[in-house]
Design a protein around this motif. Structure first.
Motif, mmCIF file in Angstrom:
data_model
loop_
_atom_site.group_PDB
_atom_site.id
_atom_site.type_symbol
_atom_site.label_atom_id
_atom_site.label_comp_id
_atom_site.label_asym_id
_atom_site.label_seq_id
_atom_site.Cartn_x
_atom_site.Cartn_y
_atom_site.Cartn_z
ATOM 1 N N HIS A 244 3.350 48.381 25.565
ATOM 2 C CA HIS A 244 4.431 47.177 25.644
ATOM 3 C C HIS A 244 4.446 46.190 25.046
ATOM 4 N N THR A 400 7.726 50.717 24.526
ATOM 5 C CA THR A 400 8.720 49.888 25.091
ATOM 6 C C THR A 400 8.496 48.231 24.413
ATOM 7 N N GLU A 442 13.468 51.379 25.224
ATOM 8 C CA GLU A 442 12.421 51.997 25.527
ATOM 9 C C GLU A 442 12.714 53.385 24.650
#
Length: 489
Positions: A244, A400, A442
């Motif tokens: 992330h 993501t 995503e």
């Protein structure tokens, strides 16, 4: 020519008789056959129109039939019924506005479809050049069903043959202004069809307090809830199997996302199922608020931080070697903790570090962790302000990507991917009064999601520290008198 022919009466003028319709010229037998066929065609056409009207406006049709039937029986009953429904609706709206808007969505949907969209659909399609022409015939996109919430209208459209979603994305701003909306997002539903999300209000304007701490069994690393999307659903991050990257300017709310993640993981951190490794180049101004959560923590971007990154990269390779030929994916059954690497101000490590060798070592270690850490149970949560390629050259390794408030429109595609801004992800237009609001993209999903993270206060962070360490947060009062060597001070 004889004299008689010269003075003969002129030929009589032909009178223009009206032309009769073509069917009057048909034989009587043919007329007897065509008359029932024409009646059937008209009946089918009328039935289709009635069915279409009932399909798009079921509430209006039902209420109309009920009203006509009630008036037919007794007129005063209809008036009393209308009065009761009106007063009851007003009281309901006053006491529970959110529930009222949710339950009466059907009525709002039909009213807005008829008065906002259907009445001007043809004109708007022409003015925005979304119609089509072929052989002198005009083709219009077909307005299908709509759904109206208190903050957004979802309008389903059947595109003209030969159109692409990109045509609609390029005109999204014009469609928003034409229909009186703040913004318009284009979403493909199936081949040839799309949905226009016309936003009228911001459902994420209010601050979201953190929820109560849950039990360990309720936390799923594949669906960690850290906030709420604009549709009211939980904003969930896939920590297991994902890397992330969070990007945003100062004050955009990166800390909200960081602490919302750690708040959700608190039960697993307490039990040892999750291990945190942190790097805070700002001297611990962020991660130092709760150092008890971390197994290892570095407060600078120097050799200690780089060595910590290299140690995590070595752990990735070592665990992957042990899993080889045994299992392909980490699970809690292995007895080993899931490791989450938290890096605040990533640019200080891989771009702003003046020592070139340290900078290269940090980049190499991070690339190893992000590219190889998913299967053996290692994740990365990195936060940065500048999304440029020269700052974060391996953005594509993060599965993501989250865009908080950004400075420029071009930065949206830098963070979320090419063409995402054209589909409505205007992260550069996020208000500075709504920190924690972000657009999330995503890998594997075409459409971005708009969401807002929970906001943990300083009091929540104190509660988090005591929860993880298992200590109480009782306040010890300052003594009135303090004695040193028997003397009162």
């Amino acid at each position: 020519m004889t004299r008689r022919d010269k003075w003969a009466d002129p030929a009589p003028l032909e009178i223009n008789r009206p032309r009769l319709p073509w069917w009057t010229l048909l034989p009587d037998g043919v007329k007897l056959v065509l008359a029932p066929v024409a009646l059937v065609i008209v009946a089918v056409w009328v039935t289709a129109k009635a069915v279409r009207l009932a399909w798009y406006y079921p509430t209006t049709v039902v209420l109309g039939l009920v009203g006509v039937g009630t008036y037919w029986v007794n007129g005063w009953v209809l008036g009393g019924l209308v009065l009761v429904v009106g007063v009851g609706s007003a009281v309901w709206w006053r006491q529970d506005p959110e529930g009222f808007h949710t339950r009466v969505r059907w009525a709002r949907t039909e009213v807005r479809r008829a008065l906002v969209y259907a009445v001007q659909w043809r004109t708007v399609m022409r003015l925005t050049s979304l119609d089509g022409k072929a052989r002198g015939r005009e083709y219009l996109p077909r307005l299908r069903r709509t759904r109206s919430d208190w903050w957004r209208d979802t309008v389903h459209v059947r595109m003209v043959k030969g159109q692409a979603p990109e045509h609609w994305e390029a005109r999204a701003s014009g469609l928003a202004h034409a229909f009186g909306a703040r913004s318009c997002h284009v979403r493909v539903t199936r081949p040839g069809s799309l949905a226009l999300n016309l936003v009228h209000a911001d459902p994420l304007a209010r601050v979201l307090p953190v929820p109560a701490l849950t039990e360990e069994s309720a936390v799923d690393l594949r669906r960690v809830s850290i906030g709420r999307t604009e549709t009211g659903k939980p904003w969930r991050l896939r920590l297991l199997g994902g890397q992330h990257l969070v990007v945003g300017v100062q004050g955009a709310g990166k800390g909200s996302i960081l602490w919302a993640v750690l708040w959700a993981l608190a039960p697993l951190i307490r039990s040892g199922a999750v291990r945190l490794v942190g790097i805070d180049p700002k001297g611990g101004m962020e991660l130092g608020q709760a150092p008890e959560l971390f197994a290892r923590l570095a407060y600078d971007n120097g050799p200690a931080a780089v060595e910590l990154l290299e140690q995590v990269a070595a752990d990735v390779r070592e665990r992957a070697g042990r899993y080889r030929g045994v299992q392909r994916w980490w699970s809690r059954d292995t007895g080993e903790p899931f490791t989450l690497l938290v890096v605040d101000e990533l640019a200080d490590l891989i771009a702003y570090q003046p020592d070139r060798k340290l900078r290269e070592r940090a980049q190499a270690a991070l690339q190893t962790i992000t590219s190889q850490g998913r299967a053996p149970g290692f994740g990365v949560l990195a936060l940065v302000q500048d999304p440029r390629k020269e700052i974060v050259p391996f953005r594509n390794l993060f599965t993501t990507r989250t865009a908080l408030r950004l400075d420029e429109a071009a930065q949206v595609d830098m963070v979320l991917g090419d063409g995402v801004r054209a589909r409505g992800a205007n992260a550069h237009e996020i208000s500075e009064h709504t920190p924690g609001v972000a657009w999330v993209k995503e890998d594997g999903r075409r459409e971005p999601v708009r969401a807002r993270a929970f906001y943990p206060t300083d009091t929540n962070l104190v509660e988090l520290r005591h929860y993880v360490t298992g200590t109480s947060a009782t306040v010890v009062p300052f003594p009135d008198k303090v004695e040193w060597d028997g003397e009162a001070a």
